[in-house]
Design an enzyme around this catalytic site. Sequence first.
Site, PDB file in Angstrom:
ATOM      1  N   SER A 139       0.862  -1.171   0.000  1.00 15.66           N
ATOM      2  CA  SER A 139       0.000   0.000   0.000  1.00 15.66           C
ATOM      3  C   SER A 139       0.901   1.224   0.000  1.00 15.66           C
ATOM      4  CB  SER A 139      -0.866  -0.019   1.263  1.00 15.66           C
ATOM      5  OG  SER A 139      -1.579   1.185   1.378  1.00 15.66           O
ATOM      6  N   LYS A 165      -1.054  -1.084  -4.502  1.00 10.60           N
ATOM      7  CA  LYS A 165      -2.251  -0.293  -4.174  1.00 10.60           C
ATOM      8  C   LYS A 165      -1.798   1.120  -3.898  1.00 10.60           C
ATOM      9  CE  LYS A 165      -4.572  -0.053   0.316  1.00 10.60           C
ATOM     10  NZ  LYS A 165      -5.125  -0.888   1.409  1.00 10.60           N
ATOM     11  N   LYS A 167      -2.998   5.069  -2.658  1.00  5.89           N
ATOM     12  CA  LYS A 167      -4.025   5.844  -1.967  1.00  5.89           C
ATOM     13  C   LYS A 167      -4.484   6.977  -2.881  1.00  5.89           C
ATOM     14  CE  LYS A 167      -3.927   3.834   2.130  1.00  5.89           C
ATOM     15  NZ  LYS A 167      -5.113   3.204   2.750  1.00  5.89           N
ATOM     16  N   ASP A 192      -7.170   2.863  -3.037  1.00  2.00           N
ATOM     17  CA  ASP A 192      -7.865   2.892  -1.745  1.00  2.00           C
ATOM     18  C   ASP A 192      -8.189   4.342  -1.409  1.00  2.00           C
ATOM     19  OD1 ASP A 192      -8.839   2.552   0.806  1.00  2.00           O
ATOM     20  OD2 ASP A 192      -7.024   1.613   1.624  1.00  2.00           O
ATOM     21  N   GLU A 218     -10.979   0.280  -3.320  1.00  4.71           N
ATOM     22  CA  GLU A 218     -11.190  -0.006  -1.898  1.00  4.71           C
ATOM     23  C   GLU A 218     -11.868   1.165  -1.206  1.00  4.71           C
ATOM     24  OE1 GLU A 218      -7.616  -1.458  -0.062  1.00  4.71           O
ATOM     25  OE2 GLU A 218      -8.345  -1.107   1.976  1.00  4.71           O
ATOM     26  N   ASP A 243     -13.257  -2.119   3.295  1.00  2.00           N
ATOM     27  CA  ASP A 243     -12.307  -2.192   4.410  1.00  2.00           C
ATOM     28  C   ASP A 243     -13.020  -1.673   5.659  1.00  2.00           C
ATOM     29  OD1 ASP A 243     -10.314  -1.616   6.285  1.00  2.00           O
ATOM     30  OD2 ASP A 243      -8.954  -0.604   4.907  1.00  2.00           O
ATOM     31  N   LYS A 267      -9.142  -7.013   8.292  1.00  6.14           N
ATOM     32  CA  LYS A 267      -8.110  -6.566   9.229  1.00  6.14           C
ATOM     33  C   LYS A 267      -8.416  -7.174  10.586  1.00  6.14           C
ATOM     34  CE  LYS A 267      -6.787  -2.276   6.954  1.00  6.14           C
ATOM     35  NZ  LYS A 267      -7.054  -0.824   6.847  1.00  6.14           N
ATOM     36  N   GLY A 295      -3.574  -3.972   6.256  1.00  9.27           N
ATOM     37  CA  GLY A 295      -2.552  -3.612   7.230  1.00  9.27           C
ATOM     38  C   GLY A 295      -2.880  -2.305   7.917  1.00  9.27           C
TER      39      GLY A 295
HETATM   40  O1  OSB Z   1      -6.943   1.680   4.574  1.00  7.33           O
HETATM   41  O2  OSB Z   1      -5.694   0.006   4.316  1.00  7.33           O
HETATM   42  C1  OSB Z   1      -5.907   1.106   4.839  1.00  7.33           C
HETATM   43  C2  OSB Z   1      -2.852   2.231   6.827  1.00  7.33           C
HETATM   44  C3  OSB Z   1      -3.457   2.831   7.909  1.00  7.33           C
HETATM   45  C4  OSB Z   1      -4.824   2.899   7.953  1.00  7.33           C
HETATM   46  C5  OSB Z   1      -5.602   2.359   6.927  1.00  7.33           C
HETATM   47  C6  OSB Z   1      -4.998   1.739   5.850  1.00  7.33           C
HETATM   48  C7  OSB Z   1      -3.603   1.706   5.792  1.00  7.33           C
HETATM   49  C8  OSB Z   1      -2.877   1.149   4.675  1.00  7.33           C
HETATM   50  C9  OSB Z   1      -1.465   0.697   4.926  1.00  7.33           C
HETATM   51  O3  OSB Z   1      -3.307   1.090   3.554  1.00  7.33           O
HETATM   52  C10 OSB Z   1      -1.375  -0.763   5.091  1.00  7.33           C
HETATM   53  C11 OSB Z   1      -0.005  -1.130   5.601  1.00  7.33           C
HETATM   54  O4  OSB Z   1       0.943  -1.041   4.834  1.00  7.33           O
HETATM   55  O5  OSB Z   1       0.104  -1.500   6.797  1.00  7.33           O
HETATM   56 MG    MG Z   2      -8.067   0.484   3.259  1.00  5.40          MG
END
Ligand code: OSB
Ligand code: MG
Length: 375
Positions: A139, A165, A167, A192, A218, A243, A267, A295
């Site tokens: 991510s 992925k 953001k 995402d 996402e 999510d 998660k 994550g």
């Molecule tokens: O939406 O998946 C998410 C990190 C913090 C809060 C929400 C998210 C995320 C990530 C990072 O996308 C995932 C990671 O690398 O731990």
């Molecule tokens: Mg997410």
Amino acid sequence: MTNLNLERVELREIELPLVSPFETSFGRTTRRRILIVRVFDKTGASGYGECVAAEGPFFNHETVDTAWLITAQYVGPLLKQARLRTAGEVNGALAPIRDNRMAKGGVEAAVWDLEAKLAGLPLWQHLGGVRGEINCGVSIGLQETTEALVEKVARELEAGYQRIKIKIKPGKDIQLLEAVRARFPEITLSVDANSAYSLNGHLGTVKQLDDYNLLMIEQPLAPGDLVDHAKLQREIKTPICLDESIVSLASARHAQELGSCRIINIKLGRVGGHTEARLIQTYALEHGMPAWCGGMLESGIGRAHNIAMSTLPGFTLPGDVSASQRYWHEDIIAPPVTVSQEGTIKAPMGDGIGYEVNEDRIESLTVRRETVRLT
Ligand code: OSB
Ligand code: MG
């Protein structure tokens, strides 16, 4: 079945700076405040968990501070009352506490680690995992410039990760995809939004996302809005992945029945622990919905739990579980989590979470501690 004779829960907050800041549509994180949970039984055996609540209430309502309070004041007393026989009973014992799943999940995970260690089994096998190696994606947060984003994507692909992925948020979406797809037309790519869009405000933009051959979009809309997600899914061909919206087996079932998504991000902390996560992945598998492990910028302890969970049969897509070195200069477990050139992580064969916890390092990073007695 022997009883678990739980004796105490030790809470610690550690402070750990990220290797580089992580930015989403809801904010930017540069240092993690992490709540580490250690559960002891009366023989002195122990298990580790990590509460994935963040510093502020922006991903969901929980924070490190609320989770600490809920754990000390409510989880502890309920566990004391429960006289647990198995880790599988923790979820039910904590059911009287509404929501606050990250608080409950940190403790639940620690009890699972303890139980696996007492059984002399790797946690992943104790949970019923079926694969000794998991598939990994990354991510990538919002970057200062589009060029920086494309460079980051290139670096992660070189490292072997199987899925990228990125953001997005309103105003930083289509142009990012244009740039990434111009350089990498064929890669497995997803986005995402962390709930940054609304049907009223952004239907046009979200529909444009459909043109970039994405594996999934996402959480485009608000966490509670399964109805609008269902409307949106009917308008686009790209699968929606939820999510934030998926907090329990019930919410996964609601999303499936309404047609709000076609893919589920699970998660561990968001759903309150391994028991609920396992129920969700079974449900997803039975309903033809691919699932994957999300994550929360975890330290090695949370990461190890994510690896174990990802070996369950329903986790059929690469997760956001990646190498320790992407987050930390030095992790709190040994060895650190490493990823192969094929973008996989081997599930460890040691007892419990299967990584050694560096207690000295945790001690030196600790900024707050509390012991909750269970006897
Ligand atoms: O939406 O998946 C998410 C990190 C913090 C809060 C929400 C998210 C995320 C990530 C990072 O996308 C995932 C990671 O690398 O731990
Ligand atoms: Mg997410």
